[in-house]
Design an enzyme around this catalytic site. Structure first.
Site, PDB file in Angstrom:
ATOM      1  N   TYR A 107       0.870  -1.177   0.000  1.00  0.00           N
ATOM      2  CA  TYR A 107       0.000   0.000   0.000  1.00  0.00           C
ATOM      3  C   TYR A 107       0.905   1.225   0.000  1.00  0.00           C
ATOM      4  CZ  TYR A 107      -3.426   3.444   1.632  1.00  0.00           C
ATOM      5  OH  TYR A 107      -4.217   4.562   1.763  1.00  0.00           O
ATOM      6  N   ASP A 150      -2.255  -1.477  -3.979  1.00  0.00           N
ATOM      7  CA  ASP A 150      -2.602  -0.101  -4.332  1.00  0.00           C
ATOM      8  C   ASP A 150      -1.294   0.676  -4.365  1.00  0.00           C
ATOM      9  OD1 ASP A 150      -3.478   2.453  -4.605  1.00  0.00           O
ATOM     10  OD2 ASP A 150      -4.629   2.523  -2.734  1.00  0.00           O
ATOM     11  N   HIS A 253     -12.201   1.685  -4.662  1.00  0.00           N
ATOM     12  CA  HIS A 253     -11.382   0.854  -5.542  1.00  0.00           C
ATOM     13  C   HIS A 253     -12.163  -0.400  -5.950  1.00  0.00           C
ATOM     14  CE1 HIS A 253      -7.302   2.692  -4.716  1.00  0.00           C
ATOM     15  NE2 HIS A 253      -8.004   3.184  -3.718  1.00  0.00           N
TER      16      HIS A 253
END
Length: 262
Positions: A107, A150, A253
Site C-alpha cells: 500500500y 494499491d 477501488h
C-alpha cells in the site's frame, strides 16, 4: 499448480467485511490481497473469511489507517515485511505459497494533494517510499515473485480518464510515473494486467466525489499486479471487477484479478 489472485484496497476491512465475504464467495480467488485495512490484526474478522474457505491469513495492521492482509485458501508462509521509510507503517507484507512463489502486498502512500515535496511532506514521503522500493528490489532481485497492491500511481496515458488534465494531479504526475518505472525496472517486473489487456482505457479507482461515478467514468488505474520475468508468461485472465465499485457502501477501488499457471 494454477491459482487465481486478486488485489483490492478495501478502505476498512471491518466496515466492509460483508463485501470481502461477497467477493470471496462469488469470485473465489485462491488468494486475496487487501490494502487500507484500517485495523489491528487481532481485530480483523478472520472467522468470517475462514467460514468462506480462507483459513490462512498473513497481515500487518494499525488502528484506523494503513494495513495490509493476504487471505488465502492455499497454505501460505509469513515471510515478513519491510518498514519502508522507517515510519512504522503497515504498508507491506509478504507470503510464500507452497510452490515457492512469493507474494508482496503493498500500500504505497497516496501523496497528498500537491505534487511538490517542498510544500507537501506527504508527497516527499511517497517519492522516498518508491525510491526505497526500487533500491530494495535492485539489491535483492527477486525470483518467482508477484507484487500487488494499491501503488497509488496510474502510469500510462490510458490508465486515467484524461492524461492532459491529470498531468499535475498527484497519482499521474511525470515524477511519480518515473519513480514507479524505476521500481518496475529494478527487478524487471512485468505489468501483468497490461500484458493481458494491452490497449484501451482501464481503471480500478473512481472517486467518491463523483455524483454518478459510473456515468462520469473519471477513473484511474491505481491497483496493480506485477510478476517477475521468470513467471510472468504464466499469468493470464487479468480483469478488473468494475461492478464491485457499485456494491452497497463500496470501497472507491475495484478488485483486480489475474490467474497464474505454475
Amino acid at each position: 499448480m494454477s491459482f487465481s489472485l486478486a488485489t483490492w484496497n478495501i478502505n476498512s476491512v471491518r466496515l466492509r467485511a460483508d463485501l470481502v465475504t461477497k467477493l470471496l464467495r462469488e469470485e473465489a480467488p485462491d488468494v486475496l490481497c487487501l490494502q487500507e485495512c484500517k485495523s489491528p490484526v487481532d481485530k480483523i474478522p478472520v472467522e468470517l473469511f475462514a467460514a468462506a474457505g480462507y483459513r490462512h491469513i498473513v497481515a500487518r495492521g494499525q488502528k484506523g489507517y494503513n494495513g495490509v492482509a493476504i487471505l488465502s485458501k492455499l497454505l501460505v508462509e509469513d515471510v515478513g515485511h519491510r518498514d519502508f521509510v522507517a515510519r512504522g507503517d503497515a504498508r507491506h507484507v509478504a507470503a510464500r505459497l507452497e510452490n515457492g512463489v512469493t507474494i508482496h502486498n503493498f500500500y504505497v502512500p497516496a501523496g497528498g494533494d500537491l505534487p511538490d515535496r517542498e510544500v507537501n511532506e506527504k508527497f516527499g514521503h511517497k517519492l522516498d517510499f518508491l525510491t526505497e522500493m526500487r533500491d530494495w528490489f535492485h539489491g535483492e532481485t527477486p525470483a518467482k515473485s508477484i507484487l500487488v497492491g494499491d501503488l497509488n500511481i496510474a502510469p500510462r496515458e490510458d490508465d486515467v480518464w484524461s492524461h492532459k488534465q491529470l498531468l499535475k494531479v498527484v497519482s499521474h504526475t511525470p515524477i511519480e510515473v518515473d519513480h514507479l518505472a524505476q521500481v518496475q525496472d529494478s527487478a524487471g517486473w512485468v505489468d501483468v494486467t497490461r500484458k493481458d489487456i494491452p490497449e484501451g482505457q482501464l481503471y480500478s479507482w473512481w472517486s467518491y466525489r463523483a455524483r454518478d461515478w459510473d456515468a462520469a467514468d473519471k477513473g484511474r488505474r491505481l491497483d496493480h499486479v506485477w510478476a517477475t520475468p521468470d513467471i510472468a508468461n504464466a499469468a493470464h485472465s487479468s480483469r478488473v471487477l468494475r461492478d464491485a465499485r457499485g456494491w452497497e457502501k463500496p470501497s472507491d477501488h475495484a478488485p483486480v484479478f489475474a490467474t497464474f499457471d505454475l
